[in-house]
Design an enzyme around this catalytic site. Structure first.
Site, PDB file in Angstrom:
ATOM      1  CE  LYS A  52      11.965   0.340 -34.057  1.00 26.27           C
ATOM      2  NZ  LYS A  52      13.098  -0.038 -33.189  1.00 26.27           N
ATOM      3  CD  GLN A  96      16.653   1.155 -33.064  1.00 23.42           C
ATOM      4  OE1 GLN A  96      15.504   1.586 -32.969  1.00 23.42           O
ATOM      5  NE2 GLN A  96      16.902  -0.092 -33.431  1.00 23.42           N
ATOM      6  CG  ASP A 119      12.419  -1.796 -27.199  1.00 22.09           C
ATOM      7  OD1 ASP A 119      11.646  -2.080 -28.140  1.00 22.09           O
ATOM      8  OD2 ASP A 119      13.512  -1.231 -27.361  1.00 22.09           O
TER       9      ASP A 119
END
Ligand code: NAP
Length: 285
Positions: A52, A96, A119
């Site tokens: 990422k 994460q 997200d």
């Protein structure tokens, strides 16, 4: 049968996104900022975060990475997330997942403001998705829709079966397919007679986390099969679909790796760009 090449499609998508970010930077002097918090040493999470950050570098997004040892307290993680959330240079922020078991992830994620929730996991973004409103959409589901659209797949009137009902994949992809006018059935571990549903499906999205679970006898001829699963077995990666045997029955199928995965990271970058425009009141693009 055509393979839905997520890797190639993601490269094209990112190049178009990079052009927009370059224009944003040139015309407005703005660089989108993405922050990630990684707690613990999970090897898969380390790889995802590295990829990422690499994608941010390639696209001209400024990344802020905070790596924390598993020994830190819940309060310390919450403080880090709150600090990043209030940083005006940070347009998008995520933690994460999965986190090490000792943490209460839900109460940490609560500190991510809706407008920075790239997200798409907070209750407000999930609720907006369900009611068909503009929102930050969860990356894997959004990437699946973009990939299928990129290959010209028509959704309206299709029978879609989603296997899995997680907040991150199964529920939002079910909502998106419904918003695209599919007739959607969401299956899960308590579903009785799963093949009854899958054998009648025009589109199957499999997101359960079990290697090679969807077999050829569960799929009708001409179906579109999207494999979300990432399963590590003896150092090799397998999807949830028995790709070798299922592929010849399909009109389209995603491989693992190289299907849904590259689109997930791409949509995270896309969400960061969208959040940046909204957070800074820029209406161009
Ligand atoms: P999850 O939270 O563990 O959810 C799994 C879902 O599958 C649950 O709803 C579960 O049902 C259902 N399920 C489990 N076994 C089943 C069975 N035998 N039959 C029918 N349903 C079954 O997983 P997730 O986060 O959604 O992820 C799913 C997979 O996708 C994992 O392999 C993950 O690594 C992968 N993934 C990939 C990407 C990517 O970018 N490619 C992104 C995210 C996730 P219950 O609800 O009844 O327990």
């Amino acid at each position: 049968m055509e393979i839905l090449d997520g890797k190639a499609f993601a490269i094209k998508y990112r190049s178009a996104l990079k052009e927009k970010i370059d224009i944003l930077n040139k015309n407005y002097g703005v660089t989108p900022g993405l922050a990630v918090v990684l707690v613990g040493e999970d090897p898969a999470s380390q790889i995802y975060v590295r990829n990422k950050i690499k994608a941010c570098d390639e696209l001209g997004i400024k990344s802020f990475t905070v790596r924390l040892d598993e020994s830190v307290s819940q309060e310390e993680v919450e403080r880090v997330v709150k600090d990043l959330a209030s940083n005006p240079e940070v347009d998008g922020l995520f933690v994460q997942l999965p986190m090490p078991k000792k943490f209460n992830a839900e109460s940490i994620l609560k500190h991510i403001p809706t407008e920075k929730d790239i997200d798409g996991l907070c209750a407000e973004n999930l609720g907006k998705l369900l009611s068909g409103q503009k929102c930050l959409v969860s990356c894997t589901p959004n990437g699946i829709i973009e990939l299928l659209k990129g290959y010209g797949v028509e959704f309206s009137g299709k029978q879609a079966v989603v296997i899995g009902r997680s907040n991150m994949v199964g529920k939002p992809i079910s909502a998106l397919l419904l918003n695209e006018n599919c007739t959607v059935t969401t299956c899960h571990s308590k579903t009785q007679n799963l093949p009854f549903y899958t054998k009648n499906a025009d589109i199957i999205v499999c997101a359960i986390g079990r290697a090679n679970y969807l077999t050829a006898d569960m799929v009708k001829d001409g179906a579109i099969v999207v494999d979300v699963g990432i399963n590590r077995v003896d150092g090799k990666i397998y999807g949830d679909v028995d790709f070798e045997n299922v592929k010849d029955k399909c009109s389209y199928i995603t491989p693992v790796p190289g299907g849904v995965g590259p689109m997930t990271i791409t949509m995270l970058m896309h969400n960061c760009f969208v959040a940046c425009l909204r957070n800074r009141g820029i209406n161009e693009f």
